[in-house]
Design a protein around this motif. Structure first.
Motif, short mmCIF file in Angstrom:
data_model
loop_
_atom_site.label_atom_id
_atom_site.label_comp_id
_atom_site.label_asym_id
_atom_site.label_seq_id
_atom_site.Cartn_x
_atom_site.Cartn_y
_atom_site.Cartn_z
N MET B 1 0.84 -1.19 0.00
CA MET B 1 0.00 0.00 0.00
C MET B 1 0.88 1.24 0.00
O MET B 1 1.86 1.31 0.73
CB MET B 1 -0.88 -0.04 1.25
N GLU B 2 0.53 2.21 -0.81
CA GLU B 2 1.43 3.33 -1.02
C GLU B 2 1.77 4.06 0.26
O GLU B 2 2.91 4.41 0.50
CB GLU B 2 0.79 4.30 -2.01
N GLN B 3 0.74 4.29 1.10
CA GLN B 3 1.00 5.09 2.28
C GLN B 3 1.91 4.39 3.26
O GLN B 3 2.53 5.03 4.08
CB GLN B 3 -0.33 5.46 2.96
N GLN B 4 1.98 3.07 3.18
CA GLN B 4 2.90 2.38 4.07
C GLN B 4 4.32 2.72 3.69
O GLN B 4 5.17 2.89 4.53
CB GLN B 4 2.69 0.87 3.99
N GLY B 5 4.54 2.81 2.37
CA GLY B 5 5.83 3.21 1.84
C GLY B 5 6.98 2.51 2.54
O GLY B 5 6.95 1.30 2.76
N ASN B 97 10.25 9.12 4.74
CA ASN B 97 11.18 9.10 3.61
C ASN B 97 10.78 8.14 2.50
O ASN B 97 11.63 7.53 1.86
CB ASN B 97 12.61 8.76 4.09
N ALA B 98 9.49 7.95 2.31
CA ALA B 98 9.03 7.11 1.22
C ALA B 98 8.90 7.96 -0.04
O ALA B 98 8.35 9.06 0.02
CB ALA B 98 7.69 6.47 1.56
N PRO B 99 9.40 7.47 -1.18
CA PRO B 99 9.34 8.27 -2.40
C PRO B 99 7.91 8.64 -2.78
O PRO B 99 7.04 7.78 -2.87
CB PRO B 99 9.95 7.32 -3.46
N GLY B 100 7.68 9.92 -2.97
CA GLY B 100 6.38 10.39 -3.43
C GLY B 100 5.28 10.36 -2.39
O GLY B 100 4.12 10.60 -2.72
N VAL B 101 5.62 10.06 -1.15
CA VAL B 101 4.60 9.99 -0.11
C VAL B 101 5.00 10.90 1.05
O VAL B 101 6.16 10.90 1.48
CB VAL B 101 4.44 8.53 0.43
N MET B 102 4.04 11.68 1.53
CA MET B 102 4.33 12.56 2.66
C MET B 102 4.64 11.72 3.91
O MET B 102 4.02 10.69 4.12
CB MET B 102 3.12 13.46 2.96
N ASP B 103 5.59 12.19 4.69
CA ASP B 103 5.85 11.53 5.97
C ASP B 103 4.57 11.50 6.79
O ASP B 103 3.80 12.47 6.79
CB ASP B 103 6.93 12.28 6.75
N ASN B 104 4.35 10.40 7.47
CA ASN B 104 3.13 10.29 8.29
C ASN B 104 3.41 9.41 9.51
O ASN B 104 3.25 8.18 9.46
CB ASN B 104 1.99 9.71 7.45
#
Lengths: 181, 136
Positions: B1-5, B97-104
């Motif tokens: 899942m993208e947000q998990q990054g 620090n996941a590419p293209g995903v805001m830190d969360n």
């Protein structure tokens, strides 16, 4: 609700696999034709199917559902901000086929996208609820909610139109009439 | 899942007393004839990839969650204890620090190996969630 929200989204609804023309009663009622002539002039599905423009009319009560389906068809990657893939064409077509197969008396369902590429159709009728979810792997799930809030869920094999038909009959008033007779 | 990054911490169970946020898109909001109010569709709590992304309320705000979800127009809230009591795991999955995903740092997932059942998703939508940020 949906109309206002769609305007906020500003999505392009022009690209979908079929052309839609509403058979709005007002369109004909407001014409210069007399009452009987207007009735004759109203196109039928068969008439439309033979039109070169492939115009497919649908009942006015489905207009909102179809519009939402068109919006969903335009979704790209990450449409939910949770990284979902777009809704696959097979899923859209299956949902569209069910919509177009509905009896005219059936209320219009709410059309809802599901993260991961699915579509869910939802009805609420006289205290009963029905959810039908189309998955990208072609499986279909349903959830029936009775008036007393008891629920039944299950899976429908792909292509099992009989099971789908039974679910829709359960939801409809006709089925209730049959059960009480 | 993208947000998990690129989750940089091991997944730790989320305290059942926590509140969780889930973003809801415009098409995932419906008017419930029984409740006589707008609520999320049960579809808002399903993800066919098997994990449902949420934010842990104590580690963010509803406004911050919404700002990370540009396609959402509302934020729903529910107690972590609800899916936990149904047998799902709720685990922290912070994103850094996941590419293209805001830190969360508030990110978590609800999972038990497959998507939430239709029954549970509907139960959550109807009886266990409220609007942290309602649709406008």
């Amino acid at each position: 609700m949906h109309s206002a929200l769609l305007e906020q989204l500003g999505a392009d609804t022009s690209e979908f696999g079929f052309v839609v023309k509403c058979t709005d009663e007002d369109e004909y009622a407001d014409s210069d034709l007399g009452e009987g002539q207007a009735e004759e002039a109203r196109p039928t599905t068969d008439d439309a199917a033979t039109n070169a423009g492939c115009v497919v009319p649908f009942p006015t009560n489905l207009r909102e559902s179809i519009e939402v389906l068109k919006e969903i068809a335009c979704y790209g990657e990450n449409w939910d901000s949770y990284g979902s893939c777009p809704i696959e064409e097979d899923v859209l077509c299956t949902a569209k086929e069910l919509l177009f197969s509905l009896e005219p008396a059936m209320p219009s369902p709410t059309v809802v996208p599901v993260s991961g590429g699915g579509i869910q159709l939802e009805w609420q009728v006289d205290g009963r609820e029905l959810e039908i979810e189309f998955h990208p792997d072609s499986t279909i799930e349903f959830l029936k909610v009775n008036e007393d809030e008891t629920m039944e869920e299950g899976e429908i094999p792909a292509g099992d139109s009989v099971h789908l038909s039974h679910l829709l009959k359960w939801l409809s008033a006709d089925q209730r009439t049959c059960e009480t007779n | 899942m993208e947000q998990q990054g690129e989750a940089t911490q091991s997944h730790k169970p989320v305290d059942p007393n926590e509140d969780l946020y889930r973003g809801v898109t415009a098409h995932q909001i419906k008017f419930d004839e029984k409740l006589r109010r707008y609520r999320p569709s049960s579809a808002a709590f399903k993800d066919r990839r098997g994990e449902l992304s949420v934010d842990i309320a104590s580690k963010t705000t509803a406004a911050e969650s919404l700002s990370r979800l540009p396609k959402s127009i509302a934020i729903s809230s529910f107690h972590a204890s609800v899916p936990i009591e149904w047998g799902y795991s709720v685990v922290a999955a912070p994103v850094f620090n996941a590419p293209g995903v805001m830190d969360n740092p508030a990110h978590a997932v609800i999972t038990n190996g497959k998507a939430m059942s239709s029954k549970h998703a509907r139960e959550l939508a109807v009886n266990h969630c409220s609007w942290a940020i309602p649709p406008r």
